[in-house]
Enzyme design. Structure first.
Site, PDB file in Angstrom:
ATOM      1  N   LYS A 111       0.825  -1.217   0.000  1.00  0.00           N
ATOM      2  CA  LYS A 111       0.000   0.000   0.000  1.00  0.00           C
ATOM      3  C   LYS A 111       0.854   1.260   0.000  1.00  0.00           C
ATOM      4  O   LYS A 111       0.532   2.230  -0.684  1.00  0.00           O
ATOM      5  CB  LYS A 111      -0.972  -0.007   1.172  1.00  0.00           C
ATOM      6  CG  LYS A 111      -2.129  -0.963   0.918  1.00  0.00           C
ATOM      7  CD  LYS A 111      -3.082  -1.043   2.076  1.00  0.00           C
ATOM      8  CE  LYS A 111      -4.151  -2.096   1.807  1.00  0.00           C
ATOM      9  NZ  LYS A 111      -4.825  -2.526   3.029  1.00  0.00           N
ATOM     10  N   LYS A 190      -7.707 -10.401 -13.419  1.00  0.00           N
ATOM     11  CA  LYS A 190      -8.544 -10.671 -12.243  1.00  0.00           C
ATOM     12  C   LYS A 190      -9.555  -9.532 -12.058  1.00  0.00           C
ATOM     13  O   LYS A 190      -9.188  -8.363 -12.151  1.00  0.00           O
ATOM     14  CB  LYS A 190      -7.638 -10.762 -11.010  1.00  0.00           C
ATOM     15  CG  LYS A 190      -8.379 -10.807  -9.686  1.00  0.00           C
ATOM     16  CD  LYS A 190      -7.396 -10.654  -8.519  1.00  0.00           C
ATOM     17  CE  LYS A 190      -8.035 -10.721  -7.173  1.00  0.00           C
ATOM     18  NZ  LYS A 190      -8.661  -9.715  -6.519  1.00  0.00           N
ATOM     19  N   LYS A 193     -12.060  -4.140  -8.083  1.00  0.00           N
ATOM     20  CA  LYS A 193     -12.527  -2.752  -8.186  1.00  0.00           C
ATOM     21  C   LYS A 193     -11.379  -1.803  -8.483  1.00  0.00           C
ATOM     22  O   LYS A 193     -11.579  -0.765  -9.092  1.00  0.00           O
ATOM     23  CB  LYS A 193     -13.346  -2.311  -6.964  1.00  0.00           C
ATOM     24  CG  LYS A 193     -12.720  -2.541  -5.629  1.00  0.00           C
ATOM     25  CD  LYS A 193     -13.727  -2.202  -4.545  1.00  0.00           C
ATOM     26  CE  LYS A 193     -13.233  -2.535  -3.161  1.00  0.00           C
ATOM     27  NZ  LYS A 193     -13.019  -3.967  -2.889  1.00  0.00           N
TER      28      LYS A 193
HETATM   29  P1  ADP Z   1     -11.069  -6.080  -4.849  1.00  0.00           P
HETATM   30  O1  ADP Z   1      -9.921  -6.776  -5.551  1.00  0.00           O
HETATM   31  O2  ADP Z   1     -12.183  -5.799  -5.801  1.00  0.00           O
HETATM   32  O3  ADP Z   1     -10.614  -4.845  -4.093  1.00  0.00           O
HETATM   33  P2  ADP Z   1     -11.216  -7.262  -2.251  1.00  0.00           P
HETATM   34  O4  ADP Z   1      -9.731  -7.318  -2.159  1.00  0.00           O
HETATM   35  O5  ADP Z   1     -11.956  -6.269  -1.402  1.00  0.00           O
HETATM   36  O6  ADP Z   1     -11.638  -7.084  -3.791  1.00  0.00           O
HETATM   37  O7  ADP Z   1     -11.764  -8.714  -1.983  1.00  0.00           O
HETATM   38  C1  ADP Z   1     -12.790  -9.068  -1.085  1.00  0.00           C
HETATM   39  C2  ADP Z   1     -12.954 -10.568  -1.170  1.00  0.00           C
HETATM   40  O8  ADP Z   1     -13.375 -10.989  -2.488  1.00  0.00           O
HETATM   41  C3  ADP Z   1     -11.650 -11.327  -0.903  1.00  0.00           C
HETATM   42  O9  ADP Z   1     -11.954 -12.470  -0.104  1.00  0.00           O
HETATM   43  C4  ADP Z   1     -11.147 -11.758  -2.278  1.00  0.00           C
HETATM   44  O10 ADP Z   1     -10.413 -12.952  -2.222  1.00  0.00           O
HETATM   45  C5  ADP Z   1     -12.459 -11.937  -3.061  1.00  0.00           C
HETATM   46  N1  ADP Z   1     -12.255 -11.593  -4.476  1.00  0.00           N
HETATM   47  C6  ADP Z   1     -12.038 -10.349  -4.970  1.00  0.00           C
HETATM   48  N2  ADP Z   1     -11.886 -10.368  -6.315  1.00  0.00           N
HETATM   49  C7  ADP Z   1     -12.006 -11.673  -6.702  1.00  0.00           C
HETATM   50  C8  ADP Z   1     -11.952 -12.354  -7.957  1.00  0.00           C
HETATM   51  N3  ADP Z   1     -11.753 -11.689  -9.094  1.00  0.00           N
HETATM   52  N4  ADP Z   1     -12.114 -13.693  -7.962  1.00  0.00           N
HETATM   53  C9  ADP Z   1     -12.321 -14.378  -6.813  1.00  0.00           C
HETATM   54  N5  ADP Z   1     -12.390 -13.790  -5.593  1.00  0.00           N
HETATM   55  C10 ADP Z   1     -12.233 -12.457  -5.512  1.00  0.00           C
END
Ligand code: ADP
Ligand code: TRP
Length: 322
Positions: A111, A190, A193
């Site tokens: 970060k 992947k 957001k």
């Molecule tokens: P982002 O990458 O959108 O910021 P987060 O890091 O907040 O998402 O992830 C929240 C949860 O959703 C975590 O447990 C993460 O492993 C799961 N997750 C996020 N994106 C994916 C994806 N593309 N495929 C599978 N699981 C995901």
């Protein structure tokens, strides 16, 4: 009986990667034991500084989870900051957390490398996460690979506390979800957001159709057979949102030739829309009855606090406080 706990950050709009990767497994886990799920609004303070945005995302996350099947009768579901005891525990265990351990945290290093200005909260994030887990006598924490190190830190902290002050905390296990596929985003990376490539769970109909119809494919004609049909992005997404036989049929037709990408994307949109239709209806009902949602969260916080205050009292007593 296992006690599963996980925190969900209210830091953005939830997408179908979150749903298939995290929410659906968590909702399924309700059938297997006790579940403690909370909205990590204290954690979101390390990245979101607009109070209105935090409130809006916190409410959205609550509505999304309840709509998708989190059952407050079976699970304890609350907003983290409604049980502020967690911050006291963070202090107590923080005094036993070596600086070196926090300095090695990948999430902190990542970060700050991305330009987030380092502050105490960001640095102490793993200690707050450990407090979240230890405060509820958690036995299992299902997390993605990115959180594995935080779980190891939690275990180290619990063990050190137990050695220093006597047996107080349950040492939790992590459950790394290797089996859950990474859901690809609209650009094939992947879905995340942070990459702006998401399909939201509760996206607007017109906007989502446009996004899906805009997925870029190769320039082969519809008639051409496509031996690599299984790798097609729309086919991969269709497998998640459509019945298995429907997705298999589209894959076969694409492989054989004769199916145009436009028709495939149209089918993807229709199945996405149908897949989440029941949740969409439930979400609309919840959104029209926000007092009820507030009551559910309040009841969840009361239940969570009943467990938390017992564990905190144990930690205070063991460490000679009060
Ligand atoms: P982002 O990458 O959108 O910021 P987060 O890091 O907040 O998402 O992830 C929240 C949860 O959703 C975590 O447990 C993460 O492993 C799961 N997750 C996020 N994106 C994916 C994806 N593309 N495929 C599978 N699981 C995901
Ligand atoms: N750090 C987790 C994430 O970014 C969210 C979280 C906070 C959490 N406290 C937790 C996850 C406790 C599991 C257990 O996704």
């Amino acid at each position: 009986m296992p006690r599963t706990l996980t925190g969900i950050q209210p830091s953005g709009t939830l997408h179908i990667g979150n749903y298939f990767g995290a929410m659906r497994p968590a909702i399924d886990a309700q059938a297997r034991g006790e579940c403690f799920y909370f909205i990590a609004d204290y954690h979101s303070m390390t990245s979101v500084v607009d109070p209105k945005e935090r409130r809006r995302h916190t409410l959205d996350v609550a509505l999304d989870w309840l709509a998708c099947g989190l059952d407050p009768k079976r699970s304890v579901f609350w907003r983290q900051s409604d049980v502020p005891e967690v911050t006291e525990l963070m202090w107590i265990i923080g005094t036993l957390t070596p600086m070196g351990l926090l300095e090695r945290a990948h999430s902190y290093k990542d970060k700050t490398a991305k330009g987030l200005s380092p502050n105490f909260g960001l640095f102490a994030y793993p200690v707050l996460m450990a407090a979240d887990i230890l405060l509820y006598d958690t036995t299992v924490v299902p997390v993605g690979k990115d959180q594995k190190q935080h779980l190891e830190m939690t275990r180290d902290i619990a063990i050190k506390f137990n050695q220093t002050y006597g047996d107080t905390f349950v040492v939790p296990e992590s459950e790394i979800r290797e089996d859950v596929a990474v859901v690809p985003g609209l650009d094939g990376q992947k879905m995340s957001k942070s990459y702006g490539n998401t399909i939201d769970i509760f996206g607007d109909e017109k906007a989502t159709r446009k996004k899906i119809m805009g997925i870029v494919m190769d320039s082969r004609t519809p008639q051409e057979p496509k031996p690599d049909a299984d790798k097609n992005l729309a086919v991969q997404l269709l497998r998640l949102v459509a019945p298995a036989e429907v997705a298999a049929d589209f894959e076969t037709r694409l492989r054989a030739g004769g199916l145009g990408y436009g028709d495939l994307k149209k089918a993807l949109f229709e199945h996405y829309w149908t897949c989440f239709a029941p949740y969409r209806a439930r979400r609309a009902e919840l959104a029209a009855n926000l007092d009820h949602v507030a009551t559910l969260l309040k009841e969840g916080a009361d239940k969570a606090r009943a467990t938390a205050s017992g564990v905190l009292a144990r930690a205070r007593k063991a460490s000679g406080l009060g």
